[in-house]
Write a protein that holds these residues in place. Structure first.
Motif, mmCIF file in Angstrom:
data_model
loop_
_atom_site.group_PDB
_atom_site.id
_atom_site.type_symbol
_atom_site.label_atom_id
_atom_site.label_comp_id
_atom_site.label_asym_id
_atom_site.label_seq_id
_atom_site.Cartn_x
_atom_site.Cartn_y
_atom_site.Cartn_z
ATOM 1 N N PHE A 360 -22.236 82.552 -21.505
ATOM 2 C CA PHE A 360 -22.014 81.218 -22.045
ATOM 3 C C PHE A 360 -22.920 81.042 -23.267
ATOM 4 O O PHE A 360 -24.135 81.231 -23.174
ATOM 5 C CB PHE A 360 -22.317 80.158 -20.993
ATOM 6 C CG PHE A 360 -21.455 80.254 -19.762
ATOM 7 C CD1 PHE A 360 -20.276 79.530 -19.652
ATOM 8 C CD2 PHE A 360 -21.825 81.083 -18.705
ATOM 9 C CE1 PHE A 360 -19.485 79.627 -18.526
ATOM 10 C CE2 PHE A 360 -21.036 81.194 -17.570
ATOM 11 C CZ PHE A 360 -19.855 80.460 -17.482
ATOM 12 N N LEU A 361 -22.323 80.679 -24.401
ATOM 13 C CA LEU A 361 -23.039 80.585 -25.670
ATOM 14 C C LEU A 361 -23.276 79.121 -26.016
ATOM 15 O O LEU A 361 -22.356 78.307 -25.953
ATOM 16 C CB LEU A 361 -22.241 81.275 -26.779
ATOM 17 C CG LEU A 361 -21.577 82.621 -26.425
ATOM 18 C CD1 LEU A 361 -20.850 83.182 -27.629
ATOM 19 C CD2 LEU A 361 -22.609 83.606 -25.908
ATOM 20 N N ASP A 362 -24.520 78.814 -26.394
ATOM 21 C CA ASP A 362 -24.896 77.433 -26.667
ATOM 22 C C ASP A 362 -25.734 77.357 -27.944
ATOM 23 O O ASP A 362 -26.132 78.373 -28.527
ATOM 24 C CB ASP A 362 -25.708 76.852 -25.491
ATOM 25 C CG ASP A 362 -24.931 76.846 -24.186
ATOM 26 O OD1 ASP A 362 -23.785 76.363 -24.194
ATOM 27 O OD2 ASP A 362 -25.477 77.326 -23.172
ATOM 28 N N ASP A 363 -25.995 76.105 -28.338
ATOM 29 C CA ASP A 363 -26.953 75.793 -29.398
ATOM 30 C C ASP A 363 -26.634 76.512 -30.708
ATOM 31 O O ASP A 363 -27.455 77.262 -31.252
ATOM 32 C CB ASP A 363 -28.377 76.144 -28.928
ATOM 33 C CG ASP A 363 -29.445 75.516 -29.810
ATOM 34 O OD1 ASP A 363 -29.107 74.573 -30.550
ATOM 35 O OD2 ASP A 363 -30.601 75.977 -29.765
ATOM 36 N N TYR A 364 -25.446 76.266 -31.217
ATOM 37 C CA TYR A 364 -25.072 76.850 -32.510
ATOM 38 C C TYR A 364 -25.821 76.136 -33.635
ATOM 39 O O TYR A 364 -25.892 74.897 -33.675
ATOM 40 C CB TYR A 364 -23.562 76.727 -32.742
ATOM 41 C CG TYR A 364 -22.759 77.878 -32.175
ATOM 42 C CD1 TYR A 364 -22.557 79.028 -32.918
ATOM 43 C CD2 TYR A 364 -22.205 77.803 -30.898
ATOM 44 C CE1 TYR A 364 -21.814 80.086 -32.411
ATOM 45 C CE2 TYR A 364 -21.459 78.848 -30.383
ATOM 46 C CZ TYR A 364 -21.269 79.994 -31.146
ATOM 47 O OH TYR A 364 -20.532 81.036 -30.627
ATOM 48 N N LYS A 365 -26.381 76.925 -34.551
ATOM 49 C CA LYS A 365 -27.093 76.399 -35.712
ATOM 50 C C LYS A 365 -26.722 77.218 -36.947
ATOM 51 O O LYS A 365 -26.421 78.410 -36.839
ATOM 52 C CB LYS A 365 -28.609 76.450 -35.505
ATOM 53 C CG LYS A 365 -29.130 75.611 -34.353
ATOM 54 C CD LYS A 365 -30.629 75.790 -34.201
ATOM 55 C CE LYS A 365 -31.168 75.016 -33.009
ATOM 56 N NZ LYS A 365 -32.630 75.237 -32.834
#
Length: 474
Positions: A360-365
Motif C-alpha cells: 500500500f503506497l501513501d504520502d505522495y509528494k
C-alpha cells in the motif's frame, strides 16, 4: 569561482578497482565504498560547504552507513538447502506460543535461533524481490489505440496515460537519467499458522527489526539496492544485462531468468518503470482500496519467462502482478503480486508454495516535479500446501517503510557503480532457496488432487472478487 564539493561529488572517478575490496575472498559493494569514502574525503575539504542538490526531506548530505555484520551469526550460514536450519525456524515459531514461566539456556538458545531464522526469512523474501517480467525504459509507451484493440487493453493504455500525466508527465520523466532514494524500514514475521495452531508475535513493537535501504538507478535498466536490517545486510543490482544478489548465507549469485526491475522501485519510486511494467496489461475491473475507487490492471509473466526462472525440482507455475490506480488522482495506490511454485521432492508428492505480497503506497509528494510515494507498508503471505491438509502452513510477514531522501540526475554517477561483485557465482540458484523446506512431504495424496488445488487457485485469480465492478466507459 571554486566549485564546492559534497556527498554526491565523490562519485566522480569511481572505478571498478576503487569500488572493490582488496581481499580476494570478498569484494565490497560499489555503493558501500562510495558512502565510506565520504569520511576521508571530508578531511580535505572540511572548510568547504557541501553541494546542495534538490531532494525530498532534509537538505543535509546523507550520512555514511556504519559497518555491519555480513549476516546472522556464523552458525547460521552454510548451504541454503540444509533443511535442519529451517527445522529450527519451524520449531522456533511453534515454541513462541508456549508458556514463558520456565526459562532455561536451551529455550534461550532456541529463541536466538528463531530470531536469526526470522531475520533470514525477512531478508530473503522482502530484501530484494523482482518484478514478474522484463521491461526496458528505453522503449516508449504505446499510443492510445481503440481500433482493433480489446476494450481491456485500450482501457489499460488510457489509465497508464493518466498515471504518467499525474506522476509528472512523460517529458519530465524522460529527462531523468539517474535517481537516488534512501529510506527506513521495519519488518516482522508476525504470524505462523498450522492446521491446528496459530502463533502470533505477542510484542510486535519489540520483535520488529529496524533498518534502512539505499536505492540507485541509472538508464538504461541499471539499479543497485542495499538493505540493512538487524545487523545484517542484503544487496542486489543489475548492470542492464545481469541481475545479481548477495546474501550472507548464499554469497553473491546471479538470478535466473531475464533481467527484471526491482519491485521496490515500483512501490512509488519510479513512475516511468511502473508505466512500462503495465504496458501490455489488461484492465480487469474496479475495486475500493481504503475508500478510494481504483482501476485494476493485470500483467502476467509469459511461459518463456517462467521456464527460464525454473530449475530442477522447482517450477514457477505463474507470476501475476496487479496494479490498483486511483480514479481520483490517477496514481498507483496498491500493488499486489502473487507467484506459485511447485517443488517435486524425490520419492514423494509435490509441494506448492504461494507467495503473495500486498503493498500500500501513501504520502505522495512532488520531488523536482515527479510524484513520489514517501511511505507505505507491505504484507507478505507464504502459503504451503500440496500434501495432507494437516500439514499446510501459512506464514505472515509485514514491512513498513518511509522515504527520507530522493534526488534525480545525481552528478558523477557512472556505470562503474553497477558492476557485479568480483566473487559472483554464475551457478544458477533457484528462487525457492529462501523458502522453509524442513518438512518432508508425505506421499498420501494423488497427483490429481494437487492439480485440482492449483486449478482452483488459478480460477480464483482469474475471476474478479465480489466487490469488483466492470465498466466500459473508462
Amino acid at each position: 569561482m571554486e566549485r564546492k564539493q559534497g556527498f554526491f561529488s565523490v562519485v566522480r572517478g569511481l572505478s571498478p578497482g576503487r569500488s572493490r575490496a582488496k581481499s580476494p575472498a570478498r569484494s565490497a559493494s560499489p555503493m558501500s565504498s562510495l558512502l565510506r569514502r565520504r569520511k576521508g574525503h571530508g578531511q580535505h575539504v572540511a572548510k568547504q560547504e557541501p553541494l546542495i542538490i534538490p531532494r525530498s526531506g532534509s537538505l543535509r548530505p546523507a550520512e555514511a552507513l556504519s559497518p555491519l555484520k555480513e549476516g546472522p551469526d556464523q552458525d547460521d550460514g552454510g548451504d541454503s538447502r540444509m533443511e535442519g536450519k529451517w527445522g529450527h525456524w519451524m520449531k522456533g515459531q511453534l515454541s513462541r506460543g508456549g508458556p514463558s514461566s520456565v526459562v532455561s539456556s536451551s529455550s534461550n538458545a532456541c529463541d536466538n535461533t528463531s530470531k536469526r531464522s526470522d531475520l533470514r526469512l525477512l531478508l530473503g523474501v522482502l530484501g530484494a524481490p523482482l518484478a514478474p517480467v522484463h521491461v526496458s525504459t528505453a522503449e516508449p509507451l504505446p499510443h492510445l489505440s481503440i481500433k482493433d484493440t480489446p476494450i481491456e487493453s485500450s482501457s489499460a493504455q488510457y489509465i497508464l496515460q493518466q498515471y504518467t500525466a499525474a506522476s509528472g508527465g512523460q517529458r519530465l520523466q524522460n529527462s531523468i537519467h539517474n535517481a537516488y532514494a534512501m529510506g527506513k524500514v521495519r519488518m516482522i514475521a508476525s504470524e505462523f499458522e498450522t492446521a491446528n495452531k496459530v502463533t502470533r508475535n505477542r510484542n510486535s513493537s519489540k520483535a520488529a527489526e529496524s533498518g534502512g535501504f539505499v536505492l540507485w538507478q541509472m538508464n538504461p535498466d541499471m539499479w543497485y539496492v542495499e538493505l540493512a536490517l538487524g545487523g545484517s545486510k542484503v544487496h542486489a543490482g543489475c548492470n542492464g544485462k545481469l541481475v545479481w544478489r548477495h546474501t550472507p548465507w548464499l554469497g553473491a549469485h546471479a538470478a535466473k531468468g531475464p533481467v527484471r526491475p526491482l519491485r521496490r522501485a515500483l512501490q512509488g519510486l519510479d513512475p516511468r518503470t511502473t508505466a512500462s511494467m503495465f504496458t501490455n496489461s489488461r484492465c480487469i475491473g474496479e475495486k475500493k482500496i481504503n475508500g478510494d475507487d481504483c482501476f485494476i490492471l493485470k500483467i502476467c509473466a509469459d511461459p518463456a519467462t517462467l521456464k527460464a526462472r525454473s530449475e530442477g525440482p522447482a517450477e514457477i507455475i505463474r507470476h501475476v502482478l496487479f496494479g490498483y490506480f486511483s480514479q481520483k488522482t490517477g496514481l498507483l495506490v496498491h500493488l499486489e503480486d502473487s507467484h506459485l511454485t511447485r517443488i517435486q521432492n524425490n520419492g514423494g508428492d509435490a509441494v506448492y508454495w504461494e507467495t503473495t505480497i500486498n503493498s500500500f503506497l501513501d504520502d505522495y509528494k512532488l520531488v523536482d516535479g515527479i510524484m513520489i510515494a514517501h511511505s507505505g507498508r507491505s504484507v507478505v503471505t507464504l502459503f504451503r500446501f500440496g500434501d495432507t491438509a494437516m500439514s499446510h502452513t501459512r506464514t505472515r510477514m509485514e514491512e513498513a517503510w518511509a522515504i527520507e531522501e530522493v534526488a534525480f540526475n545525481v552528478p558523477g554517477l557512472s556505470m562503474d557503480c553497477f558492476i557485479p561483485p568480483a566473487e559472483l557465482r554464475f551457478a544458477s540458484v533457484s528462487e525457492t532457496c529462501e523458502l522453509p523446506r524442513s518438512q518432508r512431504v508425505k506421499p498420501a495424496v494423488a497427483a490429481s488432487s494437487h492439480r485440482a488445488k492449483v486449478a482452483a487457485l488459478e480460477r480464483s485469480h482469474e475471476s474478479a472478487p465480489n466487490n469488483m465492478m466492470w465498466k466500459t466507459d473508462v
